[in-house]
Structure formats: C-alpha cells, structure tokens
Enzyme design. Sequence first.
Site, PDB file in Angstrom:
ATOM      1  N   GLU A   1      -1.009  26.667  24.790  1.00 57.79           N
ATOM      2  CA  GLU A   1      -1.992  27.758  24.792  1.00 57.79           C
ATOM      3  C   GLU A   1      -3.359  27.105  24.793  1.00 57.79           C
ATOM      4  O   GLU A   1      -3.764  26.502  23.792  1.00 57.79           O
ATOM      5  CB  GLU A   1      -1.826  28.623  23.531  1.00 57.79           C
ATOM      6  CG  GLU A   1      -0.466  29.276  23.393  1.00 57.79           C
ATOM      7  CD  GLU A   1      -0.184  30.302  24.469  1.00 57.79           C
ATOM      8  OE1 GLU A   1      -1.132  30.824  25.075  1.00 57.79           O
ATOM      9  OE2 GLU A   1       0.999  30.554  24.719  1.00 57.79           O
TER      10      GLU A   1
ATOM     11  N   CYS B   1     -10.398  32.124  21.439  1.00 52.59           N
ATOM     12  CA  CYS B   1     -10.039  31.812  22.828  1.00 52.59           C
ATOM     13  C   CYS B   1     -10.079  33.066  23.703  1.00 52.59           C
ATOM     14  O   CYS B   1     -10.184  32.970  24.914  1.00 52.59           O
ATOM     15  CB  CYS B   1      -8.662  31.172  22.860  1.00 52.59           C
ATOM     16  SG  CYS B   1      -7.450  32.167  21.976  1.00 52.59           S
TER      17      CYS B   1
ATOM     18  N   LYS C   1       0.893  20.084  12.381  1.00 51.52           N
ATOM     19  CA  LYS C   1      -0.428  19.510  12.130  1.00 51.52           C
ATOM     20  C   LYS C   1      -1.516  20.554  12.361  1.00 51.52           C
ATOM     21  O   LYS C   1      -1.730  20.993  13.482  1.00 51.52           O
ATOM     22  CB  LYS C   1      -0.703  18.325  13.068  1.00 51.52           C
ATOM     23  CG  LYS C   1      -1.945  17.570  12.649  1.00 51.52           C
ATOM     24  CD  LYS C   1      -2.509  16.706  13.747  1.00 51.52           C
ATOM     25  CE  LYS C   1      -3.727  17.297  14.380  1.00 51.52           C
ATOM     26  NZ  LYS C   1      -4.864  17.519  13.486  1.00 51.52           N
TER      27      LYS C   1
ATOM     28  N   GLY D   1      -6.362  14.304  15.365  1.00 51.38           N
ATOM     29  CA  GLY D   1      -5.539  14.650  16.523  1.00 51.38           C
ATOM     30  C   GLY D   1      -4.971  13.433  17.239  1.00 51.38           C
ATOM     31  O   GLY D   1      -3.757  13.331  17.431  1.00 51.38           O
ATOM     32  N   PRO D   2      -5.838  12.476  17.629  1.00 53.00           N
ATOM     33  CA  PRO D   2      -5.310  11.333  18.389  1.00 53.00           C
ATOM     34  C   PRO D   2      -4.376  10.438  17.564  1.00 53.00           C
ATOM     35  O   PRO D   2      -3.703   9.575  18.123  1.00 53.00           O
ATOM     36  CB  PRO D   2      -6.586  10.568  18.794  1.00 53.00           C
ATOM     37  CG  PRO D   2      -7.675  11.600  18.731  1.00 53.00           C
ATOM     38  CD  PRO D   2      -7.299  12.531  17.614  1.00 53.00           C
TER      39      PRO D   2
ATOM     40  N   GLY E   1      -4.512  15.091   9.360  1.00 51.36           N
ATOM     41  CA  GLY E   1      -5.154  13.896   9.919  1.00 51.36           C
ATOM     42  C   GLY E   1      -5.739  14.188  11.274  1.00 51.36           C
ATOM     43  O   GLY E   1      -5.819  15.348  11.707  1.00 51.36           O
TER      44      GLY E   1
ATOM     45  N   GLU F   1     -15.857  26.175  29.510  1.00 50.35           N
ATOM     46  CA  GLU F   1     -15.698  26.864  28.229  1.00 50.35           C
ATOM     47  C   GLU F   1     -16.744  26.363  27.234  1.00 50.35           C
ATOM     48  O   GLU F   1     -16.870  25.163  27.010  1.00 50.35           O
ATOM     49  CB  GLU F   1     -14.296  26.603  27.680  1.00 50.35           C
ATOM     50  CG  GLU F   1     -14.027  27.384  26.411  1.00 50.35           C
ATOM     51  CD  GLU F   1     -12.649  27.116  25.822  1.00 50.35           C
ATOM     52  OE1 GLU F   1     -12.233  25.943  25.782  1.00 50.35           O
ATOM     53  OE2 GLU F   1     -12.008  28.082  25.388  1.00 50.35           O
TER      54      GLU F   1
ATOM     55  N   VAL G   1      -2.355  11.704  14.225  1.00 49.38           N
ATOM     56  CA  VAL G   1      -1.185  12.489  13.790  1.00 49.38           C
ATOM     57  C   VAL G   1      -0.643  13.370  14.932  1.00 49.38           C
ATOM     58  O   VAL G   1       0.569  13.401  15.185  1.00 49.38           O
ATOM     59  CB  VAL G   1      -1.559  13.372  12.577  1.00 49.38           C
ATOM     60  CG1 VAL G   1      -0.398  14.260  12.196  1.00 49.38           C
ATOM     61  CG2 VAL G   1      -1.972  12.490  11.414  1.00 49.38           C
ATOM     62  N   GLY G   2      -1.554  14.074  15.642  1.00 50.12           N
ATOM     63  CA  GLY G   2      -1.108  14.955  16.730  1.00 50.12           C
ATOM     64  C   GLY G   2      -0.371  14.141  17.790  1.00 50.12           C
ATOM     65  O   GLY G   2       0.731  14.504  18.221  1.00 50.12           O
TER      66      GLY G   2
HETATM   67  P1  NDP Z   1      -8.409  20.460  20.449  1.00 43.85           P
HETATM   68  O1  NDP Z   1      -7.607  20.394  21.700  1.00 43.85           O
HETATM   69  O2  NDP Z   1      -9.463  19.452  20.237  1.00 43.85           O
HETATM   70  O3  NDP Z   1      -7.471  20.374  19.184  1.00 43.85           O
HETATM   71  C1  NDP Z   1      -6.373  21.239  18.967  1.00 43.85           C
HETATM   72  C2  NDP Z   1      -5.408  20.551  18.035  1.00 43.85           C
HETATM   73  O4  NDP Z   1      -4.885  19.410  18.684  1.00 43.85           O
HETATM   74  C3  NDP Z   1      -6.043  20.035  16.743  1.00 43.85           C
HETATM   75  O5  NDP Z   1      -5.112  20.105  15.700  1.00 43.85           O
HETATM   76  C4  NDP Z   1      -6.347  18.608  17.111  1.00 43.85           C
HETATM   77  O6  NDP Z   1      -6.482  17.796  15.982  1.00 43.85           O
HETATM   78  C5  NDP Z   1      -5.125  18.247  17.914  1.00 43.85           C
HETATM   79  N1  NDP Z   1      -5.286  17.120  18.819  1.00 43.85           N
HETATM   80  C6  NDP Z   1      -6.425  16.556  19.290  1.00 43.85           C
HETATM   81  N2  NDP Z   1      -6.132  15.503  20.101  1.00 43.85           N
HETATM   82  C7  NDP Z   1      -4.775  15.418  20.140  1.00 43.85           C
HETATM   83  C8  NDP Z   1      -3.851  14.556  20.804  1.00 43.85           C
HETATM   84  N3  NDP Z   1      -4.256  13.558  21.586  1.00 43.85           N
HETATM   85  N4  NDP Z   1      -2.551  14.774  20.629  1.00 43.85           N
HETATM   86  C9  NDP Z   1      -2.095  15.796  19.872  1.00 43.85           C
HETATM   87  N5  NDP Z   1      -2.915  16.625  19.192  1.00 43.85           N
HETATM   88  C10 NDP Z   1      -4.241  16.449  19.333  1.00 43.85           C
HETATM   89  O7  NDP Z   1      -8.983  21.931  20.373  1.00 43.85           O
HETATM   90  P2  NDP Z   1      -9.927  22.529  19.265  1.00 43.85           P
HETATM   91  O8  NDP Z   1      -9.339  22.325  17.914  1.00 43.85           O
HETATM   92  O9  NDP Z   1     -11.318  22.040  19.538  1.00 43.85           O
HETATM   93  O10 NDP Z   1      -9.802  24.089  19.567  1.00 43.85           O
HETATM   94  C11 NDP Z   1     -10.591  24.762  20.474  1.00 43.85           C
HETATM   95  C12 NDP Z   1      -9.829  24.974  21.762  1.00 43.85           C
HETATM   96  O11 NDP Z   1      -8.639  25.691  21.511  1.00 43.85           O
HETATM   97  C13 NDP Z   1     -10.604  25.802  22.748  1.00 43.85           C
HETATM   98  O12 NDP Z   1     -10.495  25.226  24.018  1.00 43.85           O
HETATM   99  C14 NDP Z   1      -9.896  27.139  22.713  1.00 43.85           C
HETATM  100  O13 NDP Z   1     -10.018  27.891  23.880  1.00 43.85           O
HETATM  101  C15 NDP Z   1      -8.494  26.730  22.472  1.00 43.85           C
HETATM  102  N6  NDP Z   1      -7.720  27.828  21.921  1.00 43.85           N
HETATM  103  C16 NDP Z   1      -6.771  28.428  22.705  1.00 43.85           C
HETATM  104  C17 NDP Z   1      -6.062  29.520  22.250  1.00 43.85           C
HETATM  105  C18 NDP Z   1      -5.002  30.164  23.079  1.00 43.85           C
HETATM  106  O14 NDP Z   1      -4.200  30.920  22.518  1.00 43.85           O
HETATM  107  N7  NDP Z   1      -4.922  29.920  24.374  1.00 43.85           N
HETATM  108  C19 NDP Z   1      -6.322  30.077  20.915  1.00 43.85           C
HETATM  109  C20 NDP Z   1      -7.337  29.365  20.174  1.00 43.85           C
HETATM  110  C21 NDP Z   1      -7.998  28.281  20.679  1.00 43.85           C
HETATM  111  P3  NDP Z   1      -7.930  17.538  15.303  1.00 43.85           P
HETATM  112  O15 NDP Z   1      -8.654  18.842  15.247  1.00 43.85           O
HETATM  113  O16 NDP Z   1      -7.539  17.063  13.978  1.00 43.85           O
HETATM  114  O17 NDP Z   1      -8.598  16.556  16.170  1.00 43.85           O
END
Ligand code: NDP
Length: 482
Positions: free
Chosen positions: A248, A282, A173, A206-207, A204, A384, A209-210
């Site tokens: 990560e 990140c 996803k 996150g809450p 889709g 952050e 599909v994820g």
């Molecule tokens: P999120 O945690 O909001 O989302 C990451 C992914 O998880 C998206 O695909 C999101 O879907 C999905 N997601 C959201 N809620 C759920 C859930 N309950 N269950 C499963 N999947 C879910 O992060 P962001 O997309 O806002 O990304 C930014 C963050 O990522 C920052 O904190 C950044 O530091 C971190 N990051 C870390 C890296 C590392 O290597 N350590 C590298 C890059 C970023 P959707 O977007 O569709 O809601």
Amino acid sequence: MEKLANYIDGKLVPPTSGEYIDNYNPSKGEVFSLIPKSDSSDVDAAYAAAAEAFPGWSNSSNDERSRILFRISALLEEHLEEFAEAESLDNGKPLWLARQVDIPRAISNFRFFSQAATQFASESHAMQDKAINYTLRDPIGVVGCISPWNLPLYLFTWKIAPALATGNCVVAKPSEVTPYTAYKLSEICQKAGLPAGVLNIVHGLGPEVGAAIVVHPKIKAVSFTGGTQTGEWIARTAAPMFKKLSLELGGKNPTIVFGDCDMKKTLKEVFRTAFANQGQICLCGSRLFVQKSIYTEFKNAFIEIVKNQKVGPPRDSDSKLGAVVSKGHMVKVLSYIDLAKEEGGTILCGGEQLHMSAPYDKGYYIAPTVVEGLSHTCRTNQEEIFGPVITITPFETEEEVLEMANSTEYGLAASVWTENLSRAHRMAKKLESGIVWINCWLLRDLRTPFGGVKSSGVGREGGFEAMKFFTEPKNVCIQYGD
Ligand code: NDP
C-alpha cells in the site's frame, strides 16, 4: 527518560545492540522517549519465537483466536484516552483526532477481524455429478508487517489483526518515527493473554529492521504500507524469494468539484479532504479541481475557510491542524512550497512555517497552503508532498478533468462532488483509482477492498481480501463419478 522495548516471545526486551534512538514530540521539537535501535539479530529472535508459536496458534480454533483478538480490542477501548494521548504526543496530530479517529479505528480493526475469524469460509466447486473441488485456506506461517508514521496504531493494527485472525504469527515493525502506541499495544497483548511469540514487535530503523524482515528467508509474506520508493525496493528484493507481497503505497489524489455540487457540504468536506491530519493521510486530496462555472465563488469561499482554521498545539481542542510529524518532514514539505513558487504558482493562503509560543516554540507547524496557477504536469502536481499543501485548478469538461486527474503515476483514491447521478457513475468508472468517493471522503466500511493502482500499490487490504492475502489456498479435487 522512558525507554521503549521490543516485544519478543511475549516479553518486553531491550535491543541486543543496547543502543537507542531519540523519539521526538513534534509539537515541541523535544525528545520524550528512547526507541530500541534493533537490528537483524532482534528480527532473528522474533522470527524464532514466532516459528515456535506457529503450530499452537495456527491449530487453535477460530473461536479461540477470535476471543483473544476481541479481548485486545476491549482492552484498547478501556484505555482509549491513554492511547489517544500517546498517539498525539508521538505524531503531533490533534488530540481530538486521535480520540475520534485513530484509536477508535484501531479498536475496530481488532474487533472486525476477531469477527472475521469466525465468518471466513472458502469455496467449493461442484463438477456436475462427477467430482467436487474444495479449497483449503491455511495460514502462511510467519509473516512480516511494516507500517508508516501517519496513522501509526490505525495502520499497524489494520495489518496485524487479519494476519493473526487467520492463524499466522507475526514479526511487525512500526515506523521508528512513531513507535509509541505499538509499544503500548505490546502491554495490552500481554494482558489479553495472546500466547507468547504469536505477535512480535521489533523497533528500529527501516533500512535495518524493516529490511531484515524483507530479506529474512523464512518470513514468507510481507504486508507493507509506506512510500512508493520503499515499496519498489521491497518488491525488487522479495520477488526473487517468491514472497507474497501486499504493498500500500503513495498517492496524489484528485478532489473533483463540479458546478452542480452541494456547495455548502462540499466546501466543508473538501477542507477535511485536503488538510485532515495535516494532509498526512495517503487518501488526502492534494489536487483540487473545480469546474469553471463555480471556480471563483468556490475558491474564495474555500480560502476563507482555510485561513480561519487554527493551527496549534495538539492538546488545544480548537486546533484543527497540529504539528507535522518531524523536522525532516517539515523541511521536505516547505521545500515543495518553494518548488511550487519556482514553477510559477501563486500562494493563495499559507505558504510558511508557523511559530508557536513556548513551550511549543520548537515544534513543526505549517500553515495550510493552497497554490493556484500551476500546470497539471508540473512536479508540484505530480509528486507526493504528504503535507498541508494542495493545488487548485479550474476545468471545463469531464474529459478535461479526467485527463488531468489520471495524469500522475499514482492511483490510490479520488473524490467527486456532484449532484448529477449519471456523471458520478461515469467519473467513478473512468478514474484510475483504487477507491472513489462520491460526495464523501474517508467513509470506510472495513469489508470493502482497500488499495491502489499504478504506483500506489499492489494487492488489496480489508475484509476477506486481507484474510485471503494471509492464507494460502489449496484446491482438493475428489472424483466420485465417471
Ligand atoms: P516509508 O516508506 O519511509 O516507511 C514506511 C515503513 O517502512 C516504516 O516503518 C519504515 O521504517 C519502513 N522502511 C523504510 N525503509 C525500509 C526498507 N528498506 N525496508 C523495509 N522497511 C523499510 O514511508 P513513511 O513512513 O514516510 O510513510 C509515508 C508514506 O506512506 C507516504 O508515501 C504515504 O502515501 C504512504 N502511505 C500509504 C498508505 C496506503 O494505504 N496506500 C497509507 C498511509 C501511508 P522507518 O520509519 O523506521 O524508517
């Protein structure tokens, strides 16, 4: 308007709900395509396709898997420009950045892990003349890969490629905020001859599909990159199911500049460290610490550099910064600038939303912002922000800066700028961080372990670390002597 599709069982299919979500172009603040609003029934279909494909894919030779992954990488390379345009359109990042970093890295991910498939081997432990142990490493089965919006195709492929190279089938996803290049990757996979069901991409929220991937009882491992809060939920939910997890997560990375640094190089590189991809990496350094002996000189020169960088439409080749990813994210970043002021910070430059002329007048642009005068313990310096906002703080000694640098809950990456070799080693050893760069930043060798400590994550990606994560070791012990 273009409708994206899920990629399930080798076919591009609509979501079972028939519903779609708007996909925005952040540089104009306009909807440019529609994303499938999938749900758990689409994840179930993706799982069923992956489970059916697993016996064939996991039993194919390393060489065969390697050839298919290499073909994906070659096709991506052929379409580099088209993918760079798609990534920039979807994410708001400058086109030159997508062309020089994001898409080349996605190509490298597939190429690197296509080669890793033919190089990965496991251990053998001889017990003198008594017995021998050897370790079998089998693919896990069907695994889940969930990725964020900041480096969309780059991070998506960083997970998928090692999962496939080791013989797993994948339900993946991408972020709903930036799904476009993952959708286009489906078409590349079809052309490359990836067998149906080996990779399934479900679009889709996150809450929905994820979360459906995380709770699916038969998806045995989840590799996740995203925010710490989401990672915490995933850890809490998956732990009782004994799933293998790679997390990560977020960061609040320190950039530490000593008085003995190479000033010219450091000034140039620290700008990138702070503001590359609008600060939405990140690994970006959001807390800049500068030794008192050069503080004023460095600060003045740095602010001059920051003020002179163009923020503008991603397609303009001289735009150093483009748009931030979404309206919601822009509002969040601006609220942190307000917080910095409330906490007593002085805005040295930036500090505001920027307005472009039409057709970009509804886009999400923020001036690169540097804040001075904050305590290292305040919220601005602990939470952050993930945008073009950094703080600058003076320090006197190594001990003092280490204490400040290590004071957050995060520990992903740090950079240290000094010409003193012994100091560089001392700092590298004492920083609480998964990655330390000395006199460089974002210089990546894909063989190295990648990941964070503390609230920045659990586990490591990269090279054989990823190949190990996506396989289950089994030790076989054979006695042949008394
Ligand atoms: P999120 O945690 O909001 O989302 C990451 C992914 O998880 C998206 O695909 C999101 O879907 C999905 N997601 C959201 N809620 C759920 C859930 N309950 N269950 C499963 N999947 C879910 O992060 P962001 O997309 O806002 O990304 C930014 C963050 O990522 C920052 O904190 C950044 O530091 C971190 N990051 C870390 C890296 C590392 O290597 N350590 C590298 C890059 C970023 P959707 O977007 O569709 O809601």
